[in-house]
Design an enzyme around this catalytic site. Structure first.
Site, PDB file in Angstrom:
ATOM      1  CG  ASP A   1      -1.687   1.035   1.046  1.00  0.00           C
ATOM      2  OD1 ASP A   1      -2.744   1.218   0.278  1.00  0.00           O
ATOM      3  OD2 ASP A   1      -2.148   1.853   2.023  1.00  0.00           O
TER       4      ASP A   1
ATOM      5  CD  GLU B   1      -1.604   5.865   3.405  1.00  0.00           C
ATOM      6  OE1 GLU B   1      -2.179   6.502   2.708  1.00  0.00           O
ATOM      7  OE2 GLU B   1      -2.319   4.867   2.853  1.00  0.00           O
TER       8      GLU B   1
ATOM      9  CG  HIS C   1      -6.742   6.328   5.529  1.00  0.00           C
ATOM     10  ND1 HIS C   1      -7.175   6.391   3.741  1.00  0.00           N
ATOM     11  CD2 HIS C   1      -7.981   6.930   5.330  1.00  0.00           C
ATOM     12  CE1 HIS C   1      -8.530   6.093   3.729  1.00  0.00           C
ATOM     13  NE2 HIS C   1      -9.182   6.818   4.436  1.00  0.00           N
TER      14      HIS C   1
END
Length: 575
Positions: A31, A33, A172
Site C-alpha cells: 500500500d 500513501e 490510511h
C-alpha cells in the site's frame, strides 16, 4: 445457437498447464500513501508491504518517504502523515530500489491496484528503472468477482475488513493497510478455491477483464518453450505487434490469454494477433538486449518503448573560436550524455554553466573584431562578453579546457567550485537557492558519472564476464565496445572455459564508431553495464584493463547520496 464455454469447463487449463499453485505463490501485498491522486505529479509519502506465501508472513517492508514537496492539509488529515514526520526520511530515489528488490519475483497485490501501481510505474520511469512487469492482483476486482452486492455493498478496504472480521483495522497508514489487505486476500482466496481456482494462472484468469476471445487464443502459446527469451506477437500481415522478454516464454505469453490484462492497448493487440514467435536466449541479459534490437528494427505499434528508440540527446562543444554547449543528436568525441530527453539535457547544460564560465548565448562570434552588444549576463558578472571583444580567444580558452578535463575525468575543479558556492549560499541563509543549486550539481554528477562509466566500457575491444546461474552453473557474456557480442551458459558439471572459448570464437565482430560510446546504442550499453555491476559478476578476461579516469565523477557519489538525503551540511560537502 452457440454458447461460450465457461472458464471452468472446456476452457479450463489442463493439469500440465496449471502453473504455480496458490499455496506456492509468493505475494507482496503493498500500500502507498501519497500527496495526491495524480501519479505523474504527486509524490509517495509512505510504502508498506507484506510478503506472504502459503498463509505465512515471510517479511515486511515499511518506510516513510520524503516527498520533497509539501503535503496538502487534507491529505495530512486523512493519513496523519505530517511534514515533520517525513522530514529526514529517505527520498524515493533511495527507497524505490529497496522496494523493487523486496518485491522481485513476487505477485504484487494491492487494494485498488491501479492507483498504487501507477505511482510505482511513474517512479520507475522518473528514476531510470525498468518496470519489472509483475503479475498484479487487485483485491477490489477480486472482491467484486467473488462477493455479491448484497453481501458486500461496498468494496472499500475498511468495509471488507469489517465483513471478514480481520484483525488490523485500516487507518490510511501504509503498513497497517497492507496487513489488512493480506487478511482480505486470504479470505477471498478461500472463496475462489471452492469454484476450482487453485493456481495463480487460474486466479488471474478468473477476473472479469479476461475475455473469452483472449482465452480462446491460448493455443498460440502452446508451442513455446519453458525457457528464457524474447517473444513477438505478429498480426495478420506478419507485422510485429508487440515484443517482450520472459524468463519462461510459455508461461509469460500464456498470461496474455489467461490473465486479467488490464491494459486496453494490449487486449486490443491480443485480439489482432495470429501468431507468436519466440527466440530462446541463454540468459536474461541476452533476452533484454535482443528485445532492444527488435524494438529498434520493427518499432511495434503496441510497445511504448518503441516510440522512444533513438531519442537520445547529447551536449557537445561547438567548433568555433569561442565554443559553446550545443544540443546534438549524433555525439562526437568529448560529448556529454546520453540524455533521454531534451529537458534533461538542458538541465545539465545549466548545471555545467554554473560550473564552468562558458558563454550561454548561441550567436557565432568571430575570433577577431567581434561587434556584439553585451547582454544581461555580462552585467550580472556571469559572462565576460567575448561577443563585444571584452574577452579574447586566449582568455576564453581555459574555460573550454576546464570543461573538457571535467568530462574526461582529468580534473574535478569545477565541481569543487560549485560545492564551495553552496557554502556561500548557505552562509547567507539562502537555503532555497542552495537547495536548487545542490540538486543541479547532484544531477550533473550523476550524468558525468554515468557517461564516464559507459565510455569506459565502450572503449574495451573485448570483455568476457560470468555470473552464477543459481544452480551451480555459469552465465557468460562477451562484450565488445559496449555491445553484447555473444552469450551462453555452462550448466553445472560442464567445464566453463571451453564454453568461453567457443563463445569468443563465435562472437559478433564489432567495429568501433565515433563518439564516447564508440557507436554502441546507449540503452544497450546501459543494460550491459547494469548486468556487469550486479553483485556476483566476475570478469573472466579483458583484452586490456577496464579503467576509470583518475578524477572521475564517481568519486562524488557519496556527495550525491548526502545531497539526495536532503542534508544541509553544505560546509562538509565537496571535501
Amino acid at each position: 445457437m452457440s454458447t461460450q464455454p465457461s472458464p471452468h469447463s472446456s476452457s479450463q487449463l489442463s493439469f500440465d498447464e496449471l502453473g504455480t499453485p496458490l499455496r506456492d505463490t509468493t505475494f507482496v501485498v503493498f500500500d502507498l500513501e501519497t500527496t495526491g491522486g495524480r501519479a505523474g505529479e504527486d509524490a509517495i509519502t509512505e510504502i508498506g508491504a507484506v510478503k506472504v506465501r502459503g498463509g505465512r508472513v515471510l517479511g515486511t517492508f515499511s518506510t516513510l518517504v520524503d516527498p520533497e514537496r509539501g503535503i496538502p492539509p487534507q491529505v495530512v488529515a486523512l493519513t496523519g502523515i505530517t511534514q515533520l514526520m517525513v522530514t529526514g526520511a529517505p527520498p524515493l530515489a533511495r527507497v524505490l530500489p529497496a522496494f523493487l528488490e523486496f518485491a522481485a519475483g513476487a505477485v504484487l497485490v494491492a487494494h485498488n491496484s491501479g492507483f498504487d501501481v501507477s505511482f510505482l510505474k511513474a517512479a520507475c520511469e522518473r528514476h531510470g528503472y525498468a518496470w519489472p512487469r509483475p503479475t498484479v492482483v487487485c483485491t477490489v476486482k477480486l472482491a467484486r468477482r467473488v462477493l455479491s452486492r448484497e453481501e458486500a455493498p461496498s468494496c472499500r478496504l475498511s468495509a471488507l475488513a469489517e465483513l471478514f472480521g480481520v484483525g488490523p483495522t485500516p487507518n490510511h497508514r501504509a503498513l497497517v493497510d497492507a496487513q489488512a489487505t493480506v487478511e482480505v486476500l486470504h479470505r477471498l482466496l478461500e472463496r475462489v478455491g471452492s469454484v476450482g481456482v487453485h493456481s495463480l494462472e487460474e486466479l488471474v484468469a478468473y477476473l472479469p477483464e479476461v475475455t473469452p476471445a483472449q482465452r480462446r487464443k491460448r493455443s498460440l502459446a502452446a508451442h513455446l518453450p519453458a525457457a528464457p527469451g524474447v517473444y513477438l506477437f505478429r498480426g495478420p500481415s506478419e507485422e510485429v505487434l508487440y515484443v517482450g522478454t520472459a524468463s519462461d516464454l510459455r508461461r509469460r505469453v500464456r498470461q496474455y490469454f489467461t490473465a486479467a490484462e488490464g491494459r486496453k492497448r494490449l487486449r486490443e493487440m491480443v485480439a489482432l494477433a495470429v501468431r507468436v514467435d519466440a527466440i530462446t536466449c541463454a540468459h536474461p541479459l541476452e533476452a533484454e538486449v535482443r528485445e532492444l534490437r527488435l524494438l529498434t528494427a520493427h518499432k511495434p505499434a503496441y510497445n511504448r518503448r518503441s516510440k522512444n528508440q533513438n531519442g537520445w540527446w547529447w551536449l557537445a562543444l561547438t567548433d568555433e573560436p569561442f565554443p559553446r554547449l550545443s544540443l546534438v543528436r549524433t555525439p562526437r568525441d568529448g560529448a556529454i550524455g546520453p540524455f533521454r530527453s531534451r529537458r534533461l539535457a538542458e538541465a545539465a547544460s545549466d548545471a555545467l554553466l554554473d560550473a564552468v564560465p562558458l558563454r550561454a548565448c548561441s550567436q557565432r562570434i568571430p575570433a577577431r573584431a567581434p561587434k556584439g552588444t553585451p547582454c544581461a549576463l555580462h552585467e550580472l558578472g556571469r559572462c565576460k562578453a567575448p561577443c563585444a571583444g571584452k574577452q579574447s580567444v586566449a582568455e576564453y580558452a581555459p574555460a573550454v579546457a576546464s570543461l573538457r578535463a571535467l568530462v574526461a575525468g582529468e580534473d574535478t575543479a569545477p565541481l569543487r567550485a560549485v560545492a564551495a558556492h553552496l557554502e556561500v549560499l548557505a552562509g547567507a541563509e539562502r537555503f532555497e537557492d542552495a537547495a536548487a543549486h545542490r540538486d543541479r550539481v547532484a544531477g550533473l554528477v550523476r550524468v558525468l558519472d554515468r557517461g564516464q562509466r559507459l565510455a569506459g566500457l565502450a572503449a574495451l575491444p573485448e570483455l568476457v564476464a560470468a555470473r552464477p546461474d543459481g544452480a551451480g552453473g555459469w552465465e557468460f557474456a562477451v562484450v565488445r565496445h559496449g555491445r553484447l557480442a555473444s552469450a551462453g551458459v555452462a550448466p553445472r558439471g560442464v567445464r566453463p572455459m571451453p564454453v568461453v572459448d567457443e563463445l569468443v570464437a563465435a562472437a559478433e565482430t564489432v567495429l568501433p564508431g565515433e563518439g564516447p560510446l564508440r557507436g554502441a546504442p546507449p540503452e544497450e550499453a546501459s543494460v550491459v553495464l547494469r548486468w556487469l555491476d550486479r553483485p556476483g559478476t566476475r570478469l573472466v578476461r579483458c583484452e586490456r584493463p577496464w579503467t576509470s579516469p583518475a578524477h572521475a565523477a564517481g568519486a562524488w557519489r557519496a556527495w550525491v547520496e548526502r545531497a539526495e538525503a536532503g542534508r544541509d551540511q553544505y560546509a562538509e560537502w565537496g571535501h
